[in-house]
Write an enzyme that holds these catalytic residues in place. Structure first.
Site, PDB file in Angstrom:
ATOM      1  CD  GLN A   1      -4.530 -54.514   0.386  1.00  0.00           C
ATOM      2  OE1 GLN A   1      -3.775 -54.585   1.336  1.00  0.00           O
ATOM      3  NE2 GLN A   1      -4.203 -54.937  -0.819  1.00  0.00           N
TER       4      GLN A   1
ATOM      5  CE1 TYR B   1      -2.436 -62.842   5.760  1.00  0.00           C
ATOM      6  CE2 TYR B   1      -2.939 -61.991   3.585  1.00  0.00           C
ATOM      7  CZ  TYR B   1      -2.101 -62.055   4.676  1.00  0.00           C
ATOM      8  OH  TYR B   1      -0.936 -61.342   4.703  1.00  0.00           O
TER       9      TYR B   1
END
Length: 151
Positions: free
Chosen positions: A47, A118
């Site tokens: 990721q 995020y």
């Protein structure tokens, strides 16, 4: 398939406890990790992420976290530094560079984290993104950063 994460795309993207993918110096460690996963018959994925305003200045050596706008983070209580256009372009390039590094290290795929507050999702949010330029106001403009990262 085993996915590891998250891996940083630049020096403001994460803290030292996360996997690094923002410098070529991390390729040997990434390669060891990918090879270990693959040696057991699994596909290896990683990721890639940028924490944006969810990062803590104390974990960034006193540097300010960044975001689309200077809106305080409910998570950290800190107000991020608004990213300028040049910094936005650099961040887009950083995602691509990190993806090339993990590919070079032997990972089979990357996942780009776009949720949970995020950086990419904070550009999408009208609560966190109060920009009045090509990266704000309309949904199309707020999507621009994430679309640029993906392309």
């Amino acid at each position: 398939m085993i996915s590891v994460g998250y891996a940083s795309v630049d020096s403001l993207a994460a803290n030292p406890m996360h996997i690094g993918a923002h410098d070529d110096a991390f390729i040997p460690g990434l390669k060891k990790l990918a090879n270990t996963i693959k040696s057991h018959g699994a596909r290896a994925t990683v990721q890639l992420n940028h924490a944006g305003r969810y990062n803590h200045s104390m974990l960034l050596g006193g540097r300010s976290p960044v975001g689309p706008s200077p809106v305080p983070s409910r998570l950290t209580g800190e107000t991020p530094q608004e990213m300028g256009r040049e910094q936005i372009a650099e961040s887009v390039s950083s995602f691509a560079d990190a993806a090339r590094r993990v590919q070079k290290a032997g990972f089979d795929a990357v996942e780009i984290l776009c949720g949970t507050g995020y950086l990419i999702s904070s550009f999408l949010s009208p609560l966190a993104n109060r920009r009045q330029d090509d990266y704000g106001v309309s949904l199309e403009n707020r999507m621009r950063f994430g679309v640029e990262v993906m392309t």
